[in-house]
Design a protein around this motif. Structure first.
Motif, PDB file in Angstrom:
ATOM      1  N   LEU A 109       0.711  -1.209   0.285  1.00 50.64           N
ATOM      2  CA  LEU A 109       0.359  -0.339   0.144  1.00 50.64           C
ATOM      3  C   LEU A 109       0.530   1.138   0.161  1.00 50.64           C
ATOM      4  CD1 LEU A 109      -2.331  -1.047   2.484  1.00 50.64           C
ATOM      5  CD2 LEU A 109      -2.801  -0.912  -0.722  1.00 50.64           C
ATOM      6  N   LEU A 161       1.687   1.615  -3.759  1.00 48.84           N
ATOM      7  CA  LEU A 161       0.929   2.393  -4.115  1.00 48.84           C
ATOM      8  C   LEU A 161       0.050   3.788  -4.256  1.00 48.84           C
ATOM      9  CD1 LEU A 161      -2.035  -0.361  -3.851  1.00 48.84           C
ATOM     10  CD2 LEU A 161      -1.344   0.312  -6.468  1.00 48.84           C
ATOM     11  N   ARG A 162       1.162   4.047  -2.890  1.00 44.70           N
ATOM     12  CA  ARG A 162       0.233   5.384  -2.583  1.00 44.70           C
ATOM     13  C   ARG A 162       1.551   6.512  -3.237  1.00 44.70           C
ATOM     14  NH1 ARG A 162      -1.521   9.463   1.481  1.00 44.70           N
ATOM     15  NH2 ARG A 162      -0.895  11.597   0.149  1.00 44.70           N
ATOM     16  N   PHE A 173      -1.462   6.475  -6.427  1.00 46.67           N
ATOM     17  CA  PHE A 173      -2.428   7.374  -5.655  1.00 46.67           C
ATOM     18  C   PHE A 173      -2.343   8.849  -6.040  1.00 46.67           C
ATOM     19  CE2 PHE A 173      -3.782   3.996  -2.035  1.00 46.67           C
ATOM     20  CZ  PHE A 173      -4.199   3.193  -3.660  1.00 46.67           C
ATOM     21  N   ALA A 223      -5.439  10.861  -0.898  1.00 45.79           N
ATOM     22  CA  ALA A 223      -5.476   8.877  -1.615  1.00 45.79           C
ATOM     23  C   ALA A 223      -6.855   7.606  -0.877  1.00 45.79           C
ATOM     24  CB  ALA A 223      -3.611   8.598  -0.690  1.00 45.79           C
ATOM     25  N   GLU A 224      -7.450   8.653   0.071  1.00 42.98           N
ATOM     26  CA  GLU A 224      -8.393   7.488   0.642  1.00 42.98           C
ATOM     27  C   GLU A 224      -9.964   7.637   0.034  1.00 42.98           C
ATOM     28  OE1 GLU A 224      -8.621   5.613   3.274  1.00 42.98           O
ATOM     29  OE2 GLU A 224      -6.405   5.986   4.207  1.00 42.98           O
ATOM     30  N   TRP A 234      -8.069   5.352  -2.028  1.00 45.04           N
ATOM     31  CA  TRP A 234      -7.721   3.697  -2.264  1.00 45.04           C
ATOM     32  C   TRP A 234      -9.347   3.030  -2.241  1.00 45.04           C
ATOM     33  CZ3 TRP A 234      -5.281  -0.553  -1.379  1.00 45.04           C
ATOM     34  CH2 TRP A 234      -5.707  -1.373  -0.470  1.00 45.04           C
ATOM     35  N   HIS A 254      -9.284   1.391  -5.431  1.00 42.44           N
ATOM     36  CA  HIS A 254      -8.505   0.075  -5.320  1.00 42.44           C
ATOM     37  C   HIS A 254      -9.249  -1.072  -5.076  1.00 42.44           C
ATOM     38  CE1 HIS A 254      -4.944   1.613  -7.161  1.00 42.44           C
ATOM     39  NE2 HIS A 254      -5.632   2.753  -7.701  1.00 42.44           N
ATOM     40  N   ALA A 255      -9.373  -0.846  -3.345  1.00 45.82           N
ATOM     41  CA  ALA A 255     -10.739  -1.902  -2.361  1.00 45.82           C
ATOM     42  C   ALA A 255     -11.864  -2.397  -3.299  1.00 45.82           C
ATOM     43  CB  ALA A 255     -10.941  -0.868  -1.393  1.00 45.82           C
TER      44      ALA A 255
END
Length: 227
Positions: A132, A135-136, A140, A164-165, A168, A171-172
């Motif tokens: 993660l 990925l950031r 992101f 970013a959240e 994410w 992505h999630a």
């Protein structure tokens, strides 16, 4: 649930060391995806048809082998071209994101990738945190800046954690398709590419407005502190 790929059984002939190492790694990926990280190296060696001492000749500890599994599954399968494609402003942003997520899904939505990621989290390994963080930095922040640029928002300065959240979250949602298939054994959309395109369009309808509100709030707070 989709069946596990069968671990490759090593043949008995002498292999080039690089071939033998790759064979062990690929076998370990399949083995741990099926049984989890509590599976022993003794069991893995038996599965591969080699001796445990031979396995340890290549990987002196289970931790060293797990590091190599992480590299094989999560590092080596990332395509650096995706980053340049996301920056290609000759292509509309929505098309760039759809193309990226369709290609990315082909890499992550498989039995090994999904199950190893879940097992790592349950076992308390650092796979998840390492990936993660990667990925950031690799995706992101890049996606956030391209969204800002597309909608005339400032692109200088750090990306907000809230941005970013939100990324994410997209992505999630895509990763969860793999959880449904390879963990729960539940059906997933027949046309995955169409489903991903829909998810990207929905994301782009909400993300820019939410980010614009966040940036405006940050600017007002900064003005209040310095005013």
């Amino acid at each position: 649930m989709s069946r596990a790929p069968q671990a490759k059984i090593a043949d008995k002939r002498r292999l080039d060391p690089r071939e033998r190492e790759l064979e062990i790694v690929q076998g370990a990926v399949a083995f741990f995806a099926e049984f989890g990280f509590d599976g022993s190296t003794r069991e893995l060696a038996a599965r591969l048809g080699i001796t445990q001492p031979l396995l340890y000749r290549y990987f002196p500890s289970k931790e060293a082998l797990l590091d190599r599994v992480y590299e094989e599954v999560y590092v080596n399968r990332w395509n650096k071209d995706w980053e340049s494609q996301l920056r290609d402003r000759a292509v509309p942003l929505e098309d760039r994101l759809v193309r990226f997520y369709q290609a990315y899904a082909k890499v992550i939505l498989n039995y090994e990738w999904v199950r190893l990621f879940m097992f790592a989290g349950l076992k308390g390994l650092d796979f998840n945190a390492r990936y993660l963080a990667f990925l950031r930095s690799a995706a992101f922040d890049l996606i956030a800046r391209e969204i800002r640029r597309e909608h005339g928002m400032p692109v200088d300065g750090p990306i907000l954690d809230e941005e970013a959240e939100l990324i994410w979250g997209l992505h999630a949602a895509i990763f969860y398709l793999g959880v449904r298939q390879f963990i729960y054994g539940m059906p997933v959309p027949d046309d995955r590419d169409a489903d991903l395109a829909l998810r990207v369009r929905a994301f782009l309808r909400g993300m820019p407005a939410a980010v614009g509100d966040l940036i405006q709030s940050e600017e007002m707070e900064e003005a209040r502190r310095t005013g």
